[in-house]
Write an enzyme that holds these catalytic residues in place. Structure first.
Site, mmCIF file in Angstrom:
data_model
loop_
_atom_site.group_PDB
_atom_site.id
_atom_site.type_symbol
_atom_site.label_atom_id
_atom_site.label_comp_id
_atom_site.label_asym_id
_atom_site.label_seq_id
_atom_site.Cartn_x
_atom_site.Cartn_y
_atom_site.Cartn_z
ATOM 1 N N PRO A 2 0.552 -1.145 -0.321
ATOM 2 C CA PRO A 2 0.274 -0.177 0.094
ATOM 3 C C PRO A 2 0.943 1.511 -0.089
ATOM 4 O O PRO A 2 1.899 1.092 0.505
ATOM 5 C CB PRO A 2 -0.669 -0.121 1.300
ATOM 6 C CG PRO A 2 0.349 -0.895 2.278
ATOM 7 C CD PRO A 2 0.741 -1.919 1.006
ATOM 8 N N GLU A 3 0.760 2.200 -0.449
ATOM 9 C CA GLU A 3 1.056 3.013 -0.963
ATOM 10 C C GLU A 3 -0.215 3.990 -0.643
ATOM 11 O O GLU A 3 -1.213 4.583 0.093
ATOM 12 C CB GLU A 3 1.805 4.053 -2.582
ATOM 13 C CG GLU A 3 2.737 2.639 -2.558
ATOM 14 C CD GLU A 3 2.836 3.205 -4.126
ATOM 15 O OE1 GLU A 3 3.383 4.443 -4.870
ATOM 16 O OE2 GLU A 3 3.470 1.964 -5.030
ATOM 17 N N HIS A 113 -2.181 -15.820 10.016
ATOM 18 C CA HIS A 113 -1.533 -14.379 9.371
ATOM 19 C C HIS A 113 -2.513 -12.979 9.897
ATOM 20 O O HIS A 113 -2.294 -12.113 9.616
ATOM 21 C CB HIS A 113 -1.664 -13.920 7.416
ATOM 22 C CG HIS A 113 -0.398 -14.830 6.976
ATOM 23 N ND1 HIS A 113 0.450 -15.449 7.411
ATOM 24 C CD2 HIS A 113 -1.200 -15.870 6.206
ATOM 25 C CE1 HIS A 113 1.295 -16.254 7.119
ATOM 26 N NE2 HIS A 113 -0.226 -16.963 5.951
ATOM 27 N N ARG A 133 3.661 -11.292 5.127
ATOM 28 C CA ARG A 133 5.086 -10.526 5.118
ATOM 29 C C ARG A 133 5.322 -10.220 6.366
ATOM 30 O O ARG A 133 6.718 -9.978 6.664
ATOM 31 C CB ARG A 133 6.051 -9.819 3.923
ATOM 32 C CG ARG A 133 5.630 -11.117 2.903
ATOM 33 C CD ARG A 133 5.674 -9.740 2.091
ATOM 34 N NE ARG A 133 7.542 -10.254 1.531
ATOM 35 C CZ ARG A 133 8.191 -9.368 0.207
ATOM 36 N NH1 ARG A 133 7.401 -8.741 -0.237
ATOM 37 N NH2 ARG A 133 9.714 -8.904 0.917
ATOM 38 N N ARG A 172 22.405 16.432 -6.085
ATOM 39 C CA ARG A 172 22.043 14.963 -5.700
ATOM 40 C C ARG A 172 22.250 14.409 -7.024
ATOM 41 O O ARG A 172 21.931 14.874 -8.176
ATOM 42 C CB ARG A 172 20.310 15.021 -4.999
ATOM 43 C CG ARG A 172 20.542 15.182 -3.838
ATOM 44 C CD ARG A 172 21.069 14.971 -2.522
ATOM 45 N NE ARG A 172 20.793 13.511 -2.821
ATOM 46 C CZ ARG A 172 19.912 12.892 -1.791
ATOM 47 N NH1 ARG A 172 18.975 14.031 -0.905
ATOM 48 N NH2 ARG A 172 19.733 11.712 -2.250
#
Length: 291
Positions: A2-3, A113, A133, A172
């Site tokens: 998820p973002e 889970h 995970r 950068r």
DNA sequence: ATTCCAACCTGATAGC
DNA sequence: TGCTATCAGGTTGGAA
């Protein structure tokens, strides 16, 4: 997984299941990587509490409690926060999925889970957190406690301005994509939306940050805001594991331009979308449209 | 100071 | 069919 868009959609849809309800019991799995606060502490401190508000900072969800403590939730790569009533194949292991007759719907049953389960005084549906995970995080903050994880975050990516990217990118030498993924510069962009925003602004992900013009930084910031807003509107991207708290899939995966489209034709020019590793992440771009 | 990269986990799938 | 290697919406911390 998820973002920012997926976390924001999760926030909006789990909020009514959380805010204003008094927690009766908390069930957890054993201590592990995802429990930054020990599970027994979570169980003890959360019992009897009511959530007063649910906020978001970048990819973090923050539940404010009636004792002024805050529960911080990060979904990591495979975290799923949802109502007990949600039904989705994405909540099931593939083996279970395959044993199912086509079209068959099953209520979710907590599995190994499912690390965190809230039950409420009103006897309504519980709220579950599942994370295969275990890269997700659960953390309980004391009243007014600060935490480096949150302190470090830059401004929310929905509000990013070209000037911020321009200033940060001077001198950068790293690829511009790496800057977009840096949560201390701007919070919320991950691998999908970095690639998508770079496509929309016509900038190659591997370009050295210092080489971007001021105008390109403006275009890039605009693209970041646009792609995140649009993804929220469509319910986020359900490509692998992401499912909204009500069990519904997002739909942004049908609108993506480059992410996970290696070898397929660019919608703008027809060139084959390329994939290579940049900033240690799989990176997708159009060799013609992006300079 | 910046950049790189292994580590934290488990599962699905591509390739032999 | 079956085994092995690779990859996955993230983030940290320490080495180079």
């Amino acid at each position: 997984m998820p973002e920012l868009p997926e976390v924001e959609v999760t926030r909006r849809r789990i909020e009514p299941h959380l805010v204003g309800r008094r927690i009766r019991t908390v069930r957890t799995t054993a201590a592990s990587y995802l429990f930054m606060t020990p599970p027994e502490t979570l169980r003890r401190r959360l019992r009897g509490r009511t959530t007063t508000a649910l906020g978001r900072l970048g990819k973090y969800l923050i539940a404010e409690l009636d004792d002024r403590r805050r529960l911080v939730i990060h979904l990591g790569m495979t975290g799923q926060l949802f109502s007990q009533t949600a039904s989705s194949l994405r909540l099931l292991a593939a083996s279970t999925r395959q044993a199912l007759a086509p079209e068959e719907q099953v209520d979710f049953r907590p599995d190994a889970h499912t690390h965190f389960r809230l039950a409420f005084d009103d006897d309504g549906p519980g709220v579950y957190f599942r994370d295969v995970r275990k890269f997700g995080k659960l953390l309980l903050l004391e009243p007014d406690e600060r935490h480096p994880r949150l302190e470090r975050l830059g401004p929310d990516a929905l509000e990013v301005h070209g000037e911020l990217i321009f200033r940060a990118s001077r001198k950068r030498r790293v690829p511009i994509k790496q800057l977009l993924l840096d949560q201390s510069l701007l919070a919320g962009v991950g691998n999908i939306y970095a690639d998508e925003a770079l496509f929309l602004s016509g900038v190659r992900p591997g370009r050295r940050a210092e080489r971007l013009t001021h105008r390109e930084c403006d275009l890039l910031a605009e693209a970041v805001r646009r792609v995140l807003r649009r993804s929220i509107e469509t319910g986020g991207s359900s490509i692998r594991d992401y499912v909204a708290p009500d069990g519904r899939d997002g739909a942004y995966q049908f609108e993506r331009h480059v992410y996970a489209r290696e070898g397929e034709a660019c919608f703008a020019c027809g060139s084959a979308v390329r994939k290579r590793v940049i900033a240690q992440r799989g990176t997708h771009y159009c060799p013609t449209c992006q300079k």
